[in-house]
Design a protein around this motif. Structure first.
Motif, short mmCIF file in Angstrom:
data_model
loop_
_atom_site.label_atom_id
_atom_site.label_comp_id
_atom_site.label_asym_id
_atom_site.label_seq_id
_atom_site.Cartn_x
_atom_site.Cartn_y
_atom_site.Cartn_z
N ASP A 1 -31.23 -26.32 19.49
CA ASP A 1 -31.50 -25.62 18.24
C ASP A 1 -31.89 -26.60 17.15
N THR A 2 -31.16 -27.72 17.09
CA THR A 2 -31.47 -28.74 16.09
C THR A 2 -32.86 -29.31 16.31
N ALA A 3 -33.20 -29.60 17.56
CA ALA A 3 -34.51 -30.17 17.87
C ALA A 3 -35.63 -29.20 17.50
N ALA A 4 -35.39 -27.90 17.68
CA ALA A 4 -36.44 -26.92 17.43
C ALA A 4 -36.58 -26.56 15.96
N THR A 5 -35.48 -26.59 15.21
CA THR A 5 -35.50 -26.10 13.83
C THR A 5 -35.34 -27.19 12.79
N GLY A 6 -34.82 -28.35 13.20
CA GLY A 6 -34.51 -29.40 12.23
C GLY A 6 -33.23 -29.14 11.46
N ILE A 7 -32.51 -28.07 11.82
CA ILE A 7 -31.27 -27.70 11.14
C ILE A 7 -30.10 -27.95 12.08
N ARG A 8 -29.17 -28.75 11.65
CA ARG A 8 -27.98 -29.03 12.46
C ARG A 8 -26.89 -28.03 12.07
N ASP A 9 -26.59 -27.13 13.01
CA ASP A 9 -25.71 -26.00 12.73
C ASP A 9 -24.37 -26.18 13.41
N ALA A 10 -23.30 -26.01 12.65
CA ALA A 10 -21.93 -26.00 13.19
C ALA A 10 -21.52 -24.54 13.32
N HIS A 11 -21.43 -24.07 14.56
CA HIS A 11 -21.13 -22.66 14.79
C HIS A 11 -19.64 -22.50 15.08
N PHE A 12 -18.96 -21.73 14.24
CA PHE A 12 -17.53 -21.48 14.42
C PHE A 12 -17.36 -20.36 15.45
N MET A 13 -17.21 -20.76 16.70
CA MET A 13 -17.18 -19.82 17.81
C MET A 13 -15.89 -19.02 17.86
N VAL A 14 -14.77 -19.66 17.58
CA VAL A 14 -13.46 -19.01 17.62
C VAL A 14 -12.75 -19.27 16.30
N ILE A 15 -12.29 -18.21 15.66
CA ILE A 15 -11.41 -18.31 14.49
C ILE A 15 -10.32 -17.28 14.70
N GLY A 16 -9.10 -17.74 14.84
CA GLY A 16 -8.03 -16.78 15.13
C GLY A 16 -6.67 -17.25 14.66
N THR A 17 -5.86 -16.30 14.22
CA THR A 17 -4.48 -16.55 13.80
C THR A 17 -3.56 -15.61 14.55
N ARG A 18 -2.48 -16.12 15.07
CA ARG A 18 -1.51 -15.27 15.76
C ARG A 18 -0.97 -14.22 14.78
N ARG A 19 -0.72 -13.05 15.30
CA ARG A 19 -0.38 -11.90 14.46
C ARG A 19 0.77 -12.19 13.49
N GLU A 20 1.81 -12.84 13.99
CA GLU A 20 2.99 -13.08 13.14
C GLU A 20 2.75 -14.14 12.07
#
Length: 315
Positions: A236-255
Motif C-alpha cells: 500500500d505504501t509503495a503504491a500510494t506513498g502513504i504509510r498507514d498504521a491500521h488499528f486492526m484490533v481494539i478491545g477492552t474486556r467487559r469488566e
C-alpha cells in the motif's frame, strides 16, 4: 467461458492471485494492494479449505477470477461462513462472477456440514459499498444487506498531547495475553468468533504485524484489560506513498470498560505511529457498534472515508 480453465486454488497461486487483486484495485479502488507474501498468507489460512471450498478461473496462466470460503473455528448458535472472491476487470459481465458466487454458496454448505452441522448456517459476503455490480450480483442470489462497516482515517501530521504512559508493547512473552484479551473483548461483537492460536498467527502476527505499535493495558493488579494491534501493508505504501498504521484490533474486556482504557491505547498508538514516520492511522468499525466505538474514534480525530456492506444469506 469455454476457453477458461477451472480448478481449486493452491498455495502455488500466490503470485497470480496478487496480480489479479492488484488489477482489481485499479478499477475498484478500495485501497488494497498485494504482494505475493500477502496472498500466500490468505491461502494458508487454516480455516480456508482450498481443496473443498475454492475455485479459480484461468485464461492460460492468468488468474481472471476466484472464490474461496472461510469457515469459523467455533460457532455457538449461528455459523457465519465467508465467501470472498473477485473477477478481473477485463473479464467482467461474462457470467464469471455468478458462477463463482454459486460455487461459493455450494462450498459454504460443504464446510458447514463438516465443521458445525448442528448450527444455523449464514453465508456472508463483505464488499466495499461502491463496487459496481456487487449489489445486483448478490441480490440475484438472495443475499440481503445486514450490516454496515465504516473505514475511518486520521492524519498524523498534527501534534499529539497527553500521551499516556505505562502501556505495555507487544512481545513474545505477552502475545498469548493479547490473544486472550482480544477474544474476551470481542465476545459481544456482532459476528465475531473466538480466534484460536493458529488463526491468530495467520491473521495477526504475520508479516504485516507491527509489534512496536501494538499495546497491552493492565489493571492496577496486573490483570490484562485491553489491547490494540496495529498492522501495515508495504505494498500500500509503495503504491500510494502513504504509510498507514491500521488499528486492526481494539478491545477492552467487559469488566474494564468505561475507564478510558481504549482511548489511552489509541492515543499511545497514534503517538508511536507519528514518531515512527507514519502518515496516517486507520481502522474499521461496525456502524451499529453497541459499545460506542464510532464516537470514541471520532473523538480521537478519525473521520469516515469508505463504507462496506455485509451481505448475508440464511441457508
Amino acid at each position: 467461458m469455454d476457453s477458461l480453465t477451472w480448478r481449486p486454488l493452491t498455495i502455488e497461486d500466490a503470485k497470480p492471485a496478487a496480480d489479479l487483486l492488484n488489477a482489481i484495485e485499479t478499477v475498484d479502488k478500495i485501497g488494497e494492494h498485494y504482494t505475493e507474501a500477502d496472498t500466500l498468507q490468505e491461502l494458508i489460512d487454516p480455516y480456508a479449505d482450498l481443496e473443498r471450498a475454492s475455485l479459480a478461473a484461468f485464461d492460460g496462466d492468468v488468474l481472471v477470477g476466484y472464490m474461496k470460503v472461510r469457515h469459523k473455528p467455533s460457532a455457538e448458535v449461528v455459523h457465519r461462513v465467508f465467501v470472498d472472491g473477485g473477477v478481473h476487470p477485463g473479464y467482467r459481465r461474462r457470467g464469471i462472477g455468478t458462477m463463482l458466487l454459486e460455487a461459493g454458496m455450494a462450498a459454504a454448505k460443504v464446510v458447514h456440514a463438516l465443521h458445525h452441522p448442528t448450527r444455523k448456517l449464514v453465508i456472508d459476503v463483505h464488499k466495499a459499498e461502491h463496487i459496481a455490480g456487487v449489489p445486483e450480483l448478490v441480490r440475484s442470489q438472495g443475499f440481503a444487506p445486514v450490516r454496515y462497516f465504516q473505514r475511518m482515517e486520521r492524519p498524523l501530521g498534527d501534534a499529539l498531547t497527553a500521551i499516556p504512559s505505562g502501556l505495555e508493547p507487544w512481545s513474545a512473552r505477552n502475545d498469548e495475553e493479547f490473544r486472550l484479551v482480544r477474544n474476551e473483548a470481542y465476545q459481544d461483537c456482532w459476528g465475531a468468533a473466538q480466534m484460536p492460536a493458529d488463526h491468530w498467527r495467520n491473521k495477526i502476527t504475520n508479516q504485516t504485524f507491527q509489534p512496536e505499535l501494538s499495546f497491552l493495558a493492565r489493571d492496577t493488579d496486573g490483570t490484562p484489560a485491553g489491547v490494540l494491534v496495529t498492522m501495515s501493508w508495504e505494498e500500500d505504501t509503495a503504491a500510494t506513498g502513504i504509510r498507514d498504521a491500521h488499528f486492526m484490533v481494539i478491545g477492552t474486556r467487559r469488566e474494564h470498560r468505561n475507564r478510558g482504557i481504549a482511548g489511552a491505547l489509541i492515543r499511545r498508538a497514534l503517538a508511536a505511529a507519528a514518531a515512527q514516520g507514519y502518515d496516517r492511522a486507520s481502522l474499521n468499525v461496525d456502524s451499529a457498534n453497541a459499545s460506542g466505538g464510532f464516537g470514541l474514534f471520532e473523538k480521537a480525530g478519525f473521520t469516515p472515508t469508505q463504507r462496506y456492506v455485509r451481505w448475508a444469506l440464511e441457508s
